[in-house]
Design an enzyme around this catalytic site. Sequence first.
Site, PDB file in Angstrom:
ATOM      1  N   GLU A   1      -7.082  -7.834  -0.908  1.00 23.52           N
ATOM      2  CA  GLU A   1      -7.378  -7.579   0.508  1.00 23.52           C
ATOM      3  C   GLU A   1      -8.816  -7.120   0.634  1.00 23.52           C
ATOM      4  O   GLU A   1      -9.253  -6.240  -0.112  1.00 23.52           O
ATOM      5  CB  GLU A   1      -6.506  -6.458   1.080  1.00 23.52           C
ATOM      6  CG  GLU A   1      -5.164  -6.869   1.572  1.00 23.52           C
ATOM      7  CD  GLU A   1      -4.507  -5.765   2.398  1.00 23.52           C
ATOM      8  OE1 GLU A   1      -5.224  -4.929   2.982  1.00 23.52           O
ATOM      9  OE2 GLU A   1      -3.277  -5.746   2.450  1.00 23.52           O
TER      10      GLU A   1
ATOM     11  N   GLU B   1       0.783  -1.243   0.000  1.00 22.81           N
ATOM     12  CA  GLU B   1       0.000   0.000   0.000  1.00 22.81           C
ATOM     13  C   GLU B   1       0.812   1.290   0.000  1.00 22.81           C
ATOM     14  O   GLU B   1       0.252   2.348   0.264  1.00 22.81           O
ATOM     15  CB  GLU B   1      -0.984   0.017   1.185  1.00 22.81           C
ATOM     16  CG  GLU B   1      -2.025  -1.093   1.108  1.00 22.81           C
ATOM     17  CD  GLU B   1      -3.089  -1.047   2.198  1.00 22.81           C
ATOM     18  OE1 GLU B   1      -2.908  -0.305   3.161  1.00 22.81           O
ATOM     19  OE2 GLU B   1      -4.084  -1.777   2.071  1.00 22.81           O
TER      20      GLU B   1
HETATM   21  C1  BMA Z   1      -4.814  -3.335   5.017  1.00 17.94           C
HETATM   22  C2  BMA Z   1      -3.525  -3.995   5.390  1.00 17.94           C
HETATM   23  C3  BMA Z   1      -3.065  -3.752   6.771  1.00 17.94           C
HETATM   24  C4  BMA Z   1      -4.193  -3.527   7.722  1.00 17.94           C
HETATM   25  C5  BMA Z   1      -5.526  -3.904   7.142  1.00 17.94           C
HETATM   26  C6  BMA Z   1      -6.681  -3.647   8.033  1.00 17.94           C
HETATM   27  O1  BMA Z   1      -4.766  -2.230   4.286  1.00 17.94           O
HETATM   28  O2  BMA Z   1      -2.540  -3.805   4.447  1.00 17.94           O
HETATM   29  O3  BMA Z   1      -2.132  -2.729   6.820  1.00 17.94           O
HETATM   30  O4  BMA Z   1      -3.955  -4.185   8.884  1.00 17.94           O
HETATM   31  O5  BMA Z   1      -5.710  -3.180   5.993  1.00 17.94           O
HETATM   32  O6  BMA Z   1      -6.818  -2.281   8.316  1.00 17.94           O
END
Ligand code: BMA
Length: 791
Positions: free
Chosen positions: A551, A455
């Site tokens: 994610e 990120e």
């Molecule tokens: C994402 C991850 C982590 C984080 C998660 C939850 O963006 O890359 O950095 O723990 O979100 O917030």
Amino acid sequence: MSLLNNYFLNKISILFIFQILFIFSFTKCDIKVYDLSGDWKLTNNNNVTLTAKLPGSVQMSLYYSQIIENPIWRFGDTDTRWIAFQNWVYSRSLTLDSDFINNQKIVLEFDGIDTIAQITINQVNVTMTSNQFRLWRIDVTDFLHVGDNEMTITFFSPTDYVNEQAASYPYLVPGDTDSVINYYHGEKNRQFIRKAQCHFGWDWGPCLLPIGIHRSLQLISYQNLLINKTQINQYRKTQTTYEIEAKINLMQITTGSVTLTLDQFTQKKEFDSKQEIEIKLEVESPELWWPNGYGSQKLYELEIKVESGEETQEITKKIGFRHIELVEEPVSNSSGLSFYFRINDVPIFAKGSNFIPLDSFEGVVTKEVYDNFFESAIAANWNMMRVWGGGVYETDYFYDKCDEKGIMIMQDFMFACSMYPRNAGFLTEISGEIEDQIYRLSHHASIIVWSGNNENEAALSWWDPIIENPRLYVVDYSKLYLDTMRPIVFKLDPNRTFLSSSPSNGVLSSDPYVLRWGNPQNESYGDVHFYDYTMDCLDVSNYPSPRFASEFGFQSVDSIYSWQQCSVSEDWDIYSPLFEHRQHHPLGTFEMLGQIEMHFPFSYSNASQFESFIYLSQVTQAICMQTETEHYRRLKSSPHKTYGTLYWQASNDWVAPSWSSLEHFGRWKILHYFAANFYSSVIVSPYESAPDELSVYVVSDLLVPIQNDRFSLELWSWNGSLLYSDSLSYSVQPLDSILVYKRPISSILSAVSQTLTRQDCFLHFSARNSSNLFFLSSFYNVTLTPKIHFS
Ligand code: BMA
């Protein structure tokens, strides 16, 4: 401590050597190993002195010596913080005999020294280490002698170090703000040290700042020949021929020969005055390695033998043959480019999760802990994980398990959610780290793609100082990931794709190398991270339609059994100081409550409801994640061509509210049981595609068609009577996702009675071995007697 001489005659020593140096198998050589693991004296040169084991950490040694409580017990993270603000000295003596010393060279090897440390031998400074991720090979020949020697390793406070570095850096390098640090109960300026970034606190994890040596440490003496490191690439040369390209890097310039052997295939090459030898071996029609669910995971032993005069050294590596492609090409009826992995010519829908370290202290993560973790991963039908950039490059054992189990890996380099310095020293450190890790990891069949960071490209729009001076930080970003990291990856590992970041949009042009800058969360390119905690998670229209969801997630709370292992009953309340202390995600508890209250008749007023809250947080997380993941799976054959779902996050490194599907001690949250279902090869997946419009898909990851199977629908009353059923025949092509049923919900209800409402009933579907439910209204207003009630 006795010297390991004559070890060929000593069975116990041989076993010992094989444990610590398992990759070496000696036929004829003068390599001698002195294992430095075991007891050391540890002191802070003030009030604490103890005997401590290495590999190990200062913190766990203090705990094992009963000087501190377990750092993950209650407020241990802040109670033990003083440890990170001190310097710690490990020392020991070692008695070396003439056989060991009389070899030409002696190397000191550390595979994970964390982090800023001064090494002295016999009171003479040898070197400083400053990167947890490097594989240190230090020439100590001139520092040791026959008889007693003293070695000390002085660890400097990582917190003092980062603060000094930040203060002396010429300008601000934006990262965690004071308010974030406050939520995490963490420490600032982590971006100034090459140490696991989550050691400084994260939105799910503690700031425990381990200090010590977490992987092997040993002295090796040798005559002329010692393999330093190897790098093994393999690629498909023709449809049936694979070529292994090996680089054998020796500790010093040598003359001799190297032989590669794999089954009946062998290749020998003579070399003259070389330190690194490149050799290729063609393998005809090997059995292939497949991701979990697509075939078996055939692994071959590749033997590498180096001979020089009378000396010989042999090592073996396990490799699997597979052809990897990241397919980024135009998609019909859609703008942008596809983004999916094709392995051995089969498009693979990625199913799995994001991996963070299983514990802050690596020593606690035994093989049994890993075995248990992988068993859970396979039980939930994962075929891929992303090793997230805020943790560590995992252990050899971890990647061996991924190879064996068929878990593909997207491997981040260890940078996360921050800008980073780019002075010459830092970039040199990073170059060494990238090189070390590519050499160490490249032979693993499971690793299919590298990614520059977590990120950090997205983070270019996060903080005011960047918005005010974007050019500065874009140039810094390019310098680190595109100009420093990328060429090393391209040179050492040309057969794997390098992504600048996760998420990212890929490249506009590869020559010249130009990123497709812009918002890296663009749904039409590359991968996407998506989070929204306040929407109705069961409303599919709230979700994006990305190419690859690397994610996404929702928080939940660990079971009471896990809280019992780290806290006392007064802590079991969402308003207790401990619970608030461990909820690092701003407003996280209220977002969980909000999501629960949207779907269940529940409101939290006191500690007696803590266990109900835990239960509902897990149920809610599970149904939200099922809804979101199935949405992505259904899109596989649509113009969105979604081809990946790696949910956030696999496990957690302590007991705290988090996005994980596995609890810290290995227990399954409800989500993990759900994942086992929503990740099966064939799912039947219903959703409300428009108001009152029920659409049901069958999604198949099978390589064979499903022909003339029966799909069935049943309408059940909440009081347990079957009200209606319907069924039809359907077929699905291999790897396809198709709509099998579409009908107004009102027409299904009215087929039973004009007075039947959505609150009275729910739907059950089955197709092949898969079944699913679809709830027609929120649980708090269903007509069920007695009413659903959570105390
Ligand atoms: C994402 C991850 C982590 C984080 C998660 C939850 O963006 O890359 O950095 O723990 O979100 O917030």
